[in-house]
Design a protein around this motif. Structure first.
Motif, PDB file in Angstrom:
ATOM      1  N   GLY A  98      -5.448   2.234  16.467  1.00 34.81           N
ATOM      2  CA  GLY A  98      -6.044   2.983  15.127  1.00 34.81           C
ATOM      3  C   GLY A  98      -6.297   1.718  14.403  1.00 34.81           C
ATOM      4  N   PHE A  99      -6.148   0.741  14.506  1.00 36.13           N
ATOM      5  CA  PHE A  99      -6.689  -0.526  13.926  1.00 36.13           C
ATOM      6  C   PHE A  99      -7.957  -1.063  14.504  1.00 36.13           C
ATOM      7  CE2 PHE A  99      -3.358  -2.121  11.004  1.00 36.13           C
ATOM      8  CZ  PHE A  99      -2.390  -1.477  11.379  1.00 36.13           C
ATOM      9  N   LEU A 134       0.699  -1.205  -0.021  1.00 35.03           N
ATOM     10  CA  LEU A 134       0.002  -0.043   0.066  1.00 35.03           C
ATOM     11  C   LEU A 134       0.704   1.342   0.099  1.00 35.03           C
ATOM     12  CD1 LEU A 134      -2.796  -0.843   2.875  1.00 35.03           C
ATOM     13  CD2 LEU A 134      -3.088  -0.529   0.477  1.00 35.03           C
ATOM     14  N   THR A 135       0.247   2.298  -0.522  1.00 34.88           N
ATOM     15  CA  THR A 135       0.778   3.712  -0.170  1.00 34.88           C
ATOM     16  C   THR A 135       0.346   4.090   0.963  1.00 34.88           C
ATOM     17  OG1 THR A 135       1.058   3.913  -2.943  1.00 34.88           O
ATOM     18  CG2 THR A 135       1.127   5.851  -1.459  1.00 34.88           C
ATOM     19  N   GLU A 136       1.164   4.982   1.742  1.00 36.78           N
ATOM     20  CA  GLU A 136       1.142   5.519   2.764  1.00 36.78           C
ATOM     21  C   GLU A 136      -0.137   6.457   2.646  1.00 36.78           C
ATOM     22  OE1 GLU A 136       4.245   8.145   3.937  1.00 36.78           O
ATOM     23  OE2 GLU A 136       3.813   8.438   6.000  1.00 36.78           O
ATOM     24  N   GLY A 137      -1.019   6.405   3.568  1.00 35.89           N
ATOM     25  CA  GLY A 137      -2.215   7.169   3.779  1.00 35.89           C
ATOM     26  C   GLY A 137      -3.523   6.535   3.318  1.00 35.89           C
ATOM     27  N   LEU A 150      -9.158  -7.376   9.349  1.00 37.33           N
ATOM     28  CA  LEU A 150      -8.642  -6.040  10.000  1.00 37.33           C
ATOM     29  C   LEU A 150      -8.515  -4.806   9.098  1.00 37.33           C
ATOM     30  CD1 LEU A 150      -6.799  -5.037  12.687  1.00 37.33           C
ATOM     31  CD2 LEU A 150      -4.702  -5.805  11.372  1.00 37.33           C
ATOM     32  N   GLN A 151      -8.741  -3.721   9.858  1.00 34.07           N
ATOM     33  CA  GLN A 151      -9.023  -2.430   8.935  1.00 34.07           C
ATOM     34  C   GLN A 151      -8.339  -1.281   9.695  1.00 34.07           C
ATOM     35  OE1 GLN A 151     -12.978  -1.836   7.017  1.00 34.07           O
ATOM     36  NE2 GLN A 151     -13.563  -3.403   8.255  1.00 34.07           N
ATOM     37  N   LYS A 152      -7.738  -0.330   8.942  1.00 35.99           N
ATOM     38  CA  LYS A 152      -7.150   1.037   9.491  1.00 35.99           C
ATOM     39  C   LYS A 152      -7.546   1.846   8.317  1.00 35.99           C
ATOM     40  CE  LYS A 152      -3.406   3.126  11.643  1.00 35.99           C
ATOM     41  NZ  LYS A 152      -1.775   3.086  11.689  1.00 35.99           N
ATOM     42  N   SER A 153      -8.079   3.019   8.754  1.00 38.49           N
ATOM     43  CA  SER A 153      -8.273   4.389   7.710  1.00 38.49           C
ATOM     44  C   SER A 153      -7.125   4.910   6.875  1.00 38.49           C
ATOM     45  CB  SER A 153      -9.097   5.322   8.538  1.00 38.49           C
ATOM     46  OG  SER A 153      -8.342   5.810   9.361  1.00 38.49           O
ATOM     47  N   SER A 154      -6.103   4.650   7.470  1.00 40.73           N
ATOM     48  CA  SER A 154      -5.014   5.613   6.885  1.00 40.73           C
ATOM     49  C   SER A 154      -3.578   4.881   7.234  1.00 40.73           C
ATOM     50  CB  SER A 154      -4.858   6.818   6.904  1.00 40.73           C
ATOM     51  OG  SER A 154      -3.936   7.596   6.605  1.00 40.73           O
ATOM     52  N   ALA A 155      -3.034   4.175   6.449  1.00 36.62           N
ATOM     53  CA  ALA A 155      -1.902   3.526   6.608  1.00 36.62           C
ATOM     54  C   ALA A 155      -0.514   4.270   6.821  1.00 36.62           C
ATOM     55  CB  ALA A 155      -1.640   2.559   5.397  1.00 36.62           C
TER      56      ALA A 155
END
Lengths: 114, 113
Positions: free
Chosen positions: A62-63, A13-16, A76-81
């Protein structure tokens, strides 16, 4: 027997961008306990979050994840990596009345790029 | 902070040799576990223990023995090491509160030649 499936071996993934790591499980027991463990490079696995309540969102650092017994899933999810999220993530299953034995999935490596 | 220490950190053994991996915990946890970590398989349970003097077989116990002489110490023994046992081994202790959290040691990288 009981099993945990993590379909992605590697997620890049790309950051964000948002993170979603898939986890499904199989068990004949109706009250499973689900966990996410995270292992950063050259470190040992540590607990990220856990749940045993159907349809209840669990959050930590944050997860978040929600146990859905209807679909046997615990994604598992997070809004912004973030770059620091790069690690190996394990989903794991434990059974009601047998809290001590974890069945782990194969793991998903998350690589976050700038 | 929970403390689980493993020794050695790295070990090279010969096929047919005896290998002992040691684990010590200062958490005063009753439950201890040995897992091996392999790419594509995740973490797999070898042996576990509910307390001093007890050992139980996990999911892949063949070729391994375990010993729990005290609350603090839990050893994994490979009597006749084989190359298929080359892996990273993790010891963990559990706090016993359902659903239990495991606290892992730093791991032992074992290579069997």
């Amino acid at each position: 027997g009981d099993s945990v499936t993590q379909t992605e071996g590697l997620v890049t993934l790309t950051e964000g961008l948002p993170v979603m790591l898939n986890c499904t499980y199989q068990t004949i027991y109706s009250n499973p306990f689900l966990f996410w463990y995270v292992q950063h490079l050259n470190e040992s696995p540590r607990l990220l979050l856990k749940s045993f309540t159907d349809n209840k969102r669990t959050e930590h650092q944050g997860f978040h994840a929600t146990l859905h017994k209807s679909s046997s899933s615990f994604h598992l999810q997070k809004s912004s990596a973030q770059l620091s999220d790069s690690a190996l993530y394990y989903c794991a299953l434990s059974l009601s009345g047998s809290f001590n034995k974890l069945t782990f999935g194969a793991g998903t490596r998350l690589a976050v790029c700038p | 902070e929970a403390a689980v220490t493993q020794s050695p950190r790295n070990k090279v053994a010969v096929t047919g040799g005896k290998v002992t991996l040691s684990c010590n915990q200062t958490n005063n946890h009753n439950n201890m576990y040995w897992y091996r970590q392999d790419t594509g398989h995740g973490l797999r349970l070898i042996h576990y223990s509910y307390g001093a003097g007890s050992t139980e077989k996990g999911d892949i116990p063949d070729g391994y023995k375990a010993s729990r002489p005290s609350q603090e110490n839990f050893s994994l023994i490979l009597e006749l090491a084989t190359p298929s046992q080359t892996s990273v081994y993790f010891c963990a202790s559990g706090d016993g509160t359902g659903p239990e959290t495991l606290y892992f040691g730093s791991g032992t990288r074992l290579t069997v030649l």
